[in-house]
Design a protein around this motif. Structure first.
Motif, PDB file in Angstrom:
ATOM      1  N   GLN A 107       4.802   2.315  -1.222  1.00 33.20           N
ATOM      2  CA  GLN A 107       3.841   1.723  -0.307  1.00 33.20           C
ATOM      3  C   GLN A 107       2.997   0.702  -1.068  1.00 33.20           C
ATOM      4  O   GLN A 107       2.841   0.810  -2.284  1.00 33.20           O
ATOM      5  CB  GLN A 107       2.947   2.803   0.310  1.00 33.20           C
ATOM      6  CG  GLN A 107       3.708   3.818   1.153  1.00 33.20           C
ATOM      7  CD  GLN A 107       4.446   3.165   2.314  1.00 33.20           C
ATOM      8  OE1 GLN A 107       3.898   2.323   3.021  1.00 33.20           O
ATOM      9  NE2 GLN A 107       5.703   3.541   2.498  1.00 33.20           N
ATOM     10  N   ALA A 162      -0.097   0.435  -1.459  1.00 35.97           N
ATOM     11  CA  ALA A 162      -1.182   1.080  -2.210  1.00 35.97           C
ATOM     12  C   ALA A 162      -0.705   1.708  -3.517  1.00 35.97           C
ATOM     13  O   ALA A 162      -1.522   2.013  -4.393  1.00 35.97           O
ATOM     14  CB  ALA A 162      -1.852   2.140  -1.338  1.00 35.97           C
ATOM     15  N   ASP A 163       0.603   1.894  -3.692  1.00 33.52           N
ATOM     16  CA  ASP A 163       1.142   2.504  -4.914  1.00 33.52           C
ATOM     17  C   ASP A 163       1.119   1.556  -6.109  1.00 33.52           C
ATOM     18  O   ASP A 163       1.209   1.987  -7.257  1.00 33.52           O
ATOM     19  CB  ASP A 163       2.587   2.966  -4.696  1.00 33.52           C
ATOM     20  CG  ASP A 163       2.712   4.082  -3.684  1.00 33.52           C
ATOM     21  OD1 ASP A 163       1.755   4.869  -3.528  1.00 33.52           O
ATOM     22  OD2 ASP A 163       3.795   4.170  -3.044  1.00 33.52           O
ATOM     23  N   ARG A 176       0.632  -7.122  -3.387  1.00 32.43           N
ATOM     24  CA  ARG A 176      -0.084  -5.979  -3.969  1.00 32.43           C
ATOM     25  C   ARG A 176       0.329  -5.737  -5.410  1.00 32.43           C
ATOM     26  O   ARG A 176      -0.495  -5.389  -6.254  1.00 32.43           O
ATOM     27  CB  ARG A 176       0.133  -4.727  -3.118  1.00 32.43           C
ATOM     28  CG  ARG A 176      -0.491  -4.799  -1.737  1.00 32.43           C
ATOM     29  CD  ARG A 176      -2.017  -4.828  -1.749  1.00 32.43           C
ATOM     30  NE  ARG A 176      -2.641  -3.583  -2.055  1.00 32.43           N
ATOM     31  CZ  ARG A 176      -2.934  -2.634  -1.189  1.00 32.43           C
ATOM     32  NH1 ARG A 176      -2.647  -2.787   0.096  1.00 32.43           N
ATOM     33  NH2 ARG A 176      -3.496  -1.514  -1.579  1.00 32.43           N
TER      34      ARG A 176
END
Length: 137
Positions: free
Chosen positions: A17, A19-20, A53
């Motif tokens: 994900q 956020a990882d 990200r």
């Protein structure tokens, strides 16, 4: 997040994900390879979001999608180039990790024998014996 260490400096994972990415950077990874095409299944994060990200966390991000059980030479060569050209640990992911470990096994960035590559995959929980002929085992 499930990370399967194949050997020091290389790990595979099922779908990550966005956020990882920060945690992967904190764990010491330097690069992430995504082996899934965009839109493969509903709810899958888009590659552009994963790349943004990863880069925000200081990670290099590479998209080398493969699907349908096909592992074209261009994808294998691209995977090998990332593995050889990255200074530090690399994590590759796909839906289950199988495509990623298969690309690693076919790319053979460490120059191992076919038997050793199949044993490494097996020790990580992946049976790649159907690729034995392609590996020359």
């Amino acid at each position: 997040m499930q990370i399967i260490e194949v050997e020091p400096g290389f790990a595979v994972a099922p779908q990550l994900q966005p956020a990882d990415m920060a945690e992967l950077a904190q764990r010491g990874f330097r690069a992430v390879i995504c082996n899934r095409p965009d839109g493969e299944e509903s709810g899958q994060p888009e590659v552009d979001e994963m790349r943004a990200r990863a880069q925000a966390a200081g990670l290099a991000f590479h998209h080398i999608p493969v699907s349908g059980g096909a592992f074209p030479e261009a994808a294998i060569a691209a995977f090998r180039a990332v593995r050889i050209g990255t200074d530090g640990p690399v994590l590759a992911y796909c839906r289950t990790g199988t495509r990623s470990i298969t690309l690693e096994t076919l790319a053979n960035p460490q120059g191992r024998s076919a038997s050793d590559r199949l044993k490494l995959a097996q020790a990580a929980g992946y049976d790649l014996s159907p690729f034995a002929d392609r590996l020359g085992a």
